[in-house]
Design a protein around this motif. Structure first.
Motif, short mmCIF file in Angstrom:
data_model
loop_
_atom_site.label_atom_id
_atom_site.label_comp_id
_atom_site.label_asym_id
_atom_site.label_seq_id
_atom_site.Cartn_x
_atom_site.Cartn_y
_atom_site.Cartn_z
N ILE A 1 39.70 35.54 54.50
CA ILE A 1 39.72 36.19 53.04
C ILE A 1 41.24 36.61 52.84
O ILE A 1 42.02 37.01 53.58
N ALA A 2 41.49 37.16 51.36
CA ALA A 2 42.65 37.45 51.05
C ALA A 2 42.89 38.93 51.39
O ALA A 2 41.87 39.51 51.39
N VAL A 3 44.15 39.34 51.62
CA VAL A 3 44.62 40.54 52.13
C VAL A 3 45.74 41.09 50.93
O VAL A 3 46.60 40.54 50.57
N CYS A 4 45.09 42.22 50.39
CA CYS A 4 45.97 42.54 49.24
C CYS A 4 46.41 44.16 49.87
O CYS A 4 45.83 44.96 50.18
N GLU B 1 52.36 36.52 48.13
CA GLU B 1 52.64 36.50 46.73
C GLU B 1 52.57 37.98 46.10
O GLU B 1 52.00 38.92 46.86
N ARG B 2 53.51 38.16 45.26
CA ARG B 2 53.60 39.70 45.04
C ARG B 2 53.16 39.84 43.33
O ARG B 2 53.17 39.12 42.45
N GLU B 3 52.45 40.96 43.16
CA GLU B 3 51.87 41.09 41.78
C GLU B 3 51.99 42.53 41.48
O GLU B 3 52.25 43.50 42.29
N HIS B 4 52.52 42.50 39.96
CA HIS B 4 53.05 43.72 39.65
C HIS B 4 51.86 44.24 38.28
O HIS B 4 52.24 44.09 37.35
N PRO B 5 50.85 44.63 38.85
CA PRO B 5 50.01 45.05 37.79
C PRO B 5 50.30 46.32 36.90
O PRO B 5 50.86 47.09 37.44
N GLU B 6 49.81 46.24 35.98
CA GLU B 6 49.80 47.56 34.75
C GLU B 6 48.98 48.53 35.25
O GLU B 6 47.94 48.33 35.81
N ASN B 7 49.54 49.84 35.48
CA ASN B 7 48.58 50.89 35.98
C ASN B 7 48.17 50.80 37.53
O ASN B 7 47.10 51.45 37.76
N ALA B 8 48.84 50.06 38.29
CA ALA B 8 48.35 50.20 39.64
C ALA B 8 49.88 49.71 40.31
O ALA B 8 50.90 49.34 39.76
N PRO B 9 50.09 50.08 41.78
CA PRO B 9 51.29 49.92 42.45
C PRO B 9 51.14 48.32 42.64
O PRO B 9 50.60 47.66 42.35
N GLU B 10 52.47 48.15 43.04
CA GLU B 10 52.92 46.86 43.33
C GLU B 10 51.99 46.23 44.35
O GLU B 10 51.68 47.07 45.41
N LEU B 11 51.39 44.94 44.22
CA LEU B 11 50.42 44.35 45.33
C LEU B 11 50.97 43.28 46.01
O LEU B 11 51.76 42.31 45.53
N PHE B 12 50.90 43.25 47.38
CA PHE B 12 51.55 41.90 48.24
C PHE B 12 50.20 41.50 48.76
O PHE B 12 49.43 41.94 49.31
N TRP B 13 50.26 39.96 48.19
CA TRP B 13 48.98 39.02 48.65
C TRP B 13 49.25 38.22 49.63
O TRP B 13 49.98 37.58 49.84
N TYR B 14 48.43 38.12 50.67
CA TYR B 14 48.26 37.29 51.72
C TYR B 14 46.98 36.51 51.69
O TYR B 14 45.87 37.10 51.87
N ARG B 15 47.13 35.11 51.30
CA ARG B 15 45.97 34.33 51.19
C ARG B 15 45.91 33.28 52.14
O ARG B 15 46.71 32.37 51.88
N PRO B 16 44.85 33.05 52.80
CA PRO B 16 44.82 31.92 53.68
C PRO B 16 44.51 30.77 52.99
O PRO B 16 43.52 31.02 51.67
N PRO B 17 44.34 29.51 53.40
CA PRO B 17 44.09 28.45 52.64
C PRO B 17 42.47 28.40 52.78
O PRO B 17 41.80 28.80 53.57
N ARG C 1 37.81 32.67 51.08
CA ARG C 1 36.41 33.10 50.25
C ARG C 1 36.79 34.09 49.40
O ARG C 1 37.71 34.71 49.27
N PRO C 2 36.05 34.12 48.31
CA PRO C 2 36.09 35.22 47.15
C PRO C 2 35.87 36.63 47.56
O PRO C 2 34.93 37.24 46.87
N LYS C 3 36.35 37.07 48.47
CA LYS C 3 36.46 38.43 49.10
C LYS C 3 37.85 38.88 49.18
O LYS C 3 38.77 38.01 49.31
N VAL C 4 38.20 40.29 49.40
CA VAL C 4 39.34 40.70 49.49
C VAL C 4 39.05 41.93 50.20
O VAL C 4 38.45 42.91 50.37
N LEU C 5 40.45 42.03 51.18
CA LEU C 5 40.56 43.48 52.13
C LEU C 5 41.89 43.98 51.66
O LEU C 5 42.92 43.33 51.48
#
Length: 131
Positions: free
Chosen positions: A55-58, A3-19, A22-26
């Protein structure tokens, strides 16, 4: 799936989310000597990290030199951290990681966060040395 996210005031983020993540992020910073590489060039590693850790990887697409001079990459690393904090992640829910130059970004971000008394949960960095 990425998944790609384009937040305001931050660089583009690429997300890898396993099924059932857990509510954590790397937050993972790719290597490439600050002049090459991207979350796309590291997608196999990022997907494996998400699957293995559960956990999700950003992965931020931080700005590269020479088009973007120092401290652009460090500013982007901090902006990605701030975006995750605004999104509801506590410092203890965020780990930092990176390889090579990305490891340097993770370490510089760690120093800044420790100075602000908001250290992440963990840090892992690695680099391949001479063979």
């Amino acid at each position: 799936m990425v998944e790609r996210e384009h937040p305001e005031n931050a660089p583009e983020l690429f997300w890898y989310r396993p099924p059932a993540a857990r509510p954590k992020v790397l937050i993972y910073f790719h290597g490439g000597g600050y002049i090459a590489g991207s979350p796309r060039s590291h997608r196999g590693l990022l997907a494996a990290l998400a699957t293995t850790t559960g956990i999700a990887v950003c992965a931020p697409r931080y700005r590269l030199a020479p088009e973007h001079a120092f401290p652009a990459a460090q500013d982007d690393a901090y902006a990605a951290w701030r975006h995750l904090r605004r999104s509801g992640f506590a410092p203890g829910d965020i780990a930092l990681a990176g390889d090579s130059a990305g490891g340097g970004l993770a370490l510089s971000l760690l120093a800044r966060l420790c100075a602000e008394s908001t250290p992440p949960a963990a840090l892992a960095v690695f680099s391949r040395g001479p063979t």
